[in-house]
Design a protein around this motif. Sequence first.
Motif, short mmCIF file in Angstrom:
data_model
loop_
_atom_site.label_atom_id
_atom_site.label_comp_id
_atom_site.label_asym_id
_atom_site.label_seq_id
_atom_site.Cartn_x
_atom_site.Cartn_y
_atom_site.Cartn_z
N PRO A 395 69.94 40.45 -35.28
CA PRO A 395 68.98 39.74 -35.51
C PRO A 395 68.94 38.57 -36.19
CG PRO A 395 68.63 42.21 -36.48
CD PRO A 395 70.18 42.00 -35.81
N SER A 396 70.13 38.25 -36.70
CA SER A 396 70.34 36.86 -37.44
C SER A 396 70.57 35.90 -36.37
CB SER A 396 71.69 37.04 -38.39
OG SER A 396 72.84 37.30 -37.79
N VAL A 397 71.16 36.21 -35.30
CA VAL A 397 71.45 35.30 -33.88
C VAL A 397 69.90 34.91 -33.50
CG1 VAL A 397 72.29 35.33 -31.72
CG2 VAL A 397 73.59 36.82 -33.38
N HIS A 426 56.21 39.54 -16.60
CA HIS A 426 57.46 40.08 -16.82
C HIS A 426 57.77 40.58 -18.31
CE1 HIS A 426 58.33 39.25 -12.44
NE2 HIS A 426 58.00 37.95 -12.64
N GLY A 427 56.75 40.89 -18.90
CA GLY A 427 56.91 41.34 -20.48
C GLY A 427 56.70 40.06 -21.28
N LEU A 428 56.85 40.06 -22.65
CA LEU A 428 56.61 39.02 -23.51
C LEU A 428 57.43 38.00 -23.21
CD1 LEU A 428 56.86 41.31 -27.13
CD2 LEU A 428 54.90 40.74 -25.67
N PRO A 429 56.84 36.61 -23.38
CA PRO A 429 57.59 35.46 -23.46
C PRO A 429 58.95 35.44 -24.08
CG PRO A 429 55.42 35.17 -23.98
CD PRO A 429 55.39 36.61 -24.15
N ASP A 430 59.87 34.83 -23.41
CA ASP A 430 61.16 34.89 -24.13
C ASP A 430 61.10 34.48 -25.54
OD1 ASP A 430 62.40 35.99 -21.95
OD2 ASP A 430 63.37 34.09 -21.18
N LEU A 431 60.54 33.35 -25.81
CA LEU A 431 60.59 32.67 -27.36
C LEU A 431 59.75 33.48 -27.90
CD1 LEU A 431 61.18 30.18 -28.83
CD2 LEU A 431 59.21 28.91 -28.01
N ALA A 432 58.63 34.29 -27.58
CA ALA A 432 57.87 34.94 -28.43
C ALA A 432 58.98 36.28 -28.95
CB ALA A 432 56.77 35.45 -27.73
N ALA A 433 59.68 36.58 -27.90
CA ALA A 433 60.50 37.97 -28.38
C ALA A 433 61.68 37.71 -29.26
CB ALA A 433 61.29 38.46 -26.94
N VAL A 435 61.44 34.78 -31.58
CA VAL A 435 60.86 34.61 -32.86
C VAL A 435 60.50 35.74 -33.50
CG1 VAL A 435 58.81 33.53 -33.91
CG2 VAL A 435 59.87 32.30 -32.33
N THR A 436 59.84 36.74 -32.92
CA THR A 436 59.61 37.91 -33.43
C THR A 436 60.58 38.85 -33.95
OG1 THR A 436 57.61 38.14 -31.85
CG2 THR A 436 57.97 39.95 -33.19
N LEU A 437 61.78 38.79 -33.23
CA LEU A 437 62.97 39.37 -33.67
C LEU A 437 63.45 38.58 -34.80
CD1 LEU A 437 65.04 41.59 -33.55
CD2 LEU A 437 66.45 40.03 -31.59
N GLY A 438 63.77 37.47 -34.99
CA GLY A 438 64.33 36.66 -36.01
C GLY A 438 63.46 36.75 -37.12
N ASN A 439 62.04 36.90 -37.19
CA ASN A 439 61.42 36.85 -38.32
C ASN A 439 61.63 38.11 -39.14
OD1 ASN A 439 60.26 34.33 -38.22
ND2 ASN A 439 58.52 35.17 -37.07
N GLY A 440 61.95 37.81 -40.52
CA GLY A 440 62.43 39.02 -41.43
C GLY A 440 63.77 39.60 -40.98
N PHE A 441 64.71 38.74 -40.50
CA PHE A 441 65.84 39.34 -39.71
C PHE A 441 66.87 40.11 -40.84
CE2 PHE A 441 67.27 35.39 -41.78
CZ PHE A 441 68.43 35.59 -42.04
N ILE A 442 66.78 39.91 -42.17
CA ILE A 442 67.52 40.48 -43.08
C ILE A 442 67.39 42.06 -43.19
CG2 ILE A 442 68.41 40.92 -45.42
CD1 ILE A 442 68.78 37.87 -45.63
N ILE A 443 65.80 42.42 -43.50
CA ILE A 443 65.32 43.61 -43.54
C ILE A 443 65.42 44.22 -42.25
CG2 ILE A 443 63.27 45.06 -44.13
CD1 ILE A 443 62.42 42.73 -45.91
N THR A 444 65.06 43.55 -40.95
CA THR A 444 65.34 44.33 -39.86
C THR A 444 66.62 44.90 -39.66
OG1 THR A 444 63.55 42.53 -38.80
CG2 THR A 444 65.26 43.82 -37.29
N ALA A 445 67.85 43.87 -40.02
CA ALA A 445 68.84 44.35 -39.85
C ALA A 445 69.30 45.63 -40.70
CB ALA A 445 70.14 43.13 -40.36
N MET A 446 68.84 45.73 -41.91
CA MET A 446 68.98 46.94 -42.69
C MET A 446 68.16 48.21 -42.04
SD MET A 446 68.33 45.01 -46.63
CE MET A 446 68.41 46.18 -47.57
N HIS A 480 59.54 41.15 -37.89
CA HIS A 480 58.92 40.93 -36.79
C HIS A 480 57.57 40.39 -36.89
CE1 HIS A 480 62.39 43.24 -35.55
NE2 HIS A 480 61.67 44.27 -35.68
N SER A 481 57.21 39.44 -37.73
CA SER A 481 56.08 38.88 -37.82
C SER A 481 55.90 37.91 -36.62
CB SER A 481 56.13 37.64 -39.05
OG SER A 481 55.07 37.06 -39.18
#
Length: 538
Positions: A395-397, A426-433, A435-446, A480-481
């Motif tokens: 997620p930090s990447v 073909h699914g969610l836009p690349d940039l949306a995916a 951004v959504t993965l990156g937001n809150g990345f520390i808690i996501t990683a935990m 994932h905000s």
Amino acid sequence: MAAVSTRRWFVAGDLNGFFGLVVDNLSILGFIAAALIGIFGFPADVVYTRMFPGTAFGVLVGNLIYTWMGRRLAQRTGRDDVTSMPLGLDAPTSIGMALLVLGPSFVAYKQQGMDEQAAAIATWQLGMASLMVMGTLKLVLSFFGDAITRAVPRAALLGSIGGAALTLLGFLPLIETLRSPVVGFVTFGLLLYVLVAKGRLPIRIPGVLLAFIVGTLLYYGLGLAGLGTPGFKMPEAAPMRFTLPLPTLGFLEGLPQTVPYLPLLLPFGLLMVVGGINVSESARAAGDDYRTRDVLLAEAVSTLAAGLCGGVAQTTPYIGQPAYKHMGARIGYTLLTGLFIGLGGVLGYVSGLVQWLPIAVLAPIIVYVGMDITVQAFHDSPRRHAPAVALAFLPSVAYLLVIKLGNPAWIAPDRFAALYSAVDGHGLPDLAAIVTLGNGFIITAMIWSSALVAMIDQRFRRAAAVLLVGAGLTLFGFIHSVDPRGSIYLPWTLEGLPRAIAWQFAGAYVALALLLGLLSLQRHADPAGTETGARPDH
């Protein structure tokens, strides 16, 4: 005889400890200034006369408390080899504050129409409020630190910060290092020689201090000779300003603005509690039995004192207490460091020193810190949990890409918004995916790492429970905000594509949790490889 020696305030080894601890703090202050002023165009006077005095005051308060604790331990035990706990600015969260909170918020305020000075003051108030939030969290958790570390796997705690260390403390400062290739590469190489390879030096001097001296002389020598990087110029001499870090209620103005950053601030505070527990254990193993609760309370109090007086970077006990003991440092080095940094913030000479330290010299030590934390994430976690540590890095990447792609100099805001919402079937836009993965990345990683650790340990129902927690956090934007700025929200207020993204991400967690719950009903092998039936703790 021992009782008399314990009353000594200073020994020769305290000078070694003093130089090492001062350089650590100066390097972090220098990178904060370089990031805010050099990268985000922040007004220098706000950094040096408003942020630095309070930040330095927190270092003074914490080191005075730890000096007192060390002297009390020496008197109680009758020993003359007690070493105080070293305290300073925490590198990962301090740099994270500069790169992820203060800098972006300053840019956002200006985009909202504020003039530069008003945006800087609003950002400063946000920084103060962020410290008060983290300090309050640390104060409360100091009484429950052991329970937290039992509930959250070490791979999740260390892996989440390890990912941030590798990408944000490793990669981003490495780019700054190589913007002045000769200076940065030589400084970085010398740091690796003394800190990683443990190479010998021809003179008795702390290795980090020597690297700073060599790098700084090289930077100015090449620059004055016309051989340095293009655009070299001597820094302007900063006037010495007397600035008392007086308590202020300005943080109240910034408290509402901390809400979008809670997914960063809360893990930052939690990790300092866990780090404080680990540091206490490290000191205990070295022979100095400090009470863990006291170590954590001192850390929390110094952070709150900094935030109340205008500081923007939290303090923490450093992991290297045994190393300072091996240097010969005892009690006086923390007193000297606290006074030097604290008075330097008041009198302004810390700002002067920071202005003369080139970023190409400061950045390599941050890269080393990032490497060290990354290695620690694997080294101090059980070997079988290594895949969970690696998973926590991903997620930090995504957040690293968000930082770069969100830069208006790279992608104009209107173009960014178009890419974010460009549905192609073909699914969610690349940039949306991303951004959504990156937001809150520390808690996501935990969350991800905790779930995988539970799976590795064959505790599938526990993994499912962790994933359901992730689903709940996703719905409200803590992770994932769907807001590109990372804000939290009420899920029923979302519309259109953001609503679809939020519910799909939450649904993904629920679907996997249900699947793991069903799989936990079958017979399976335990971590030792023997077959077992379904058990309640799976």
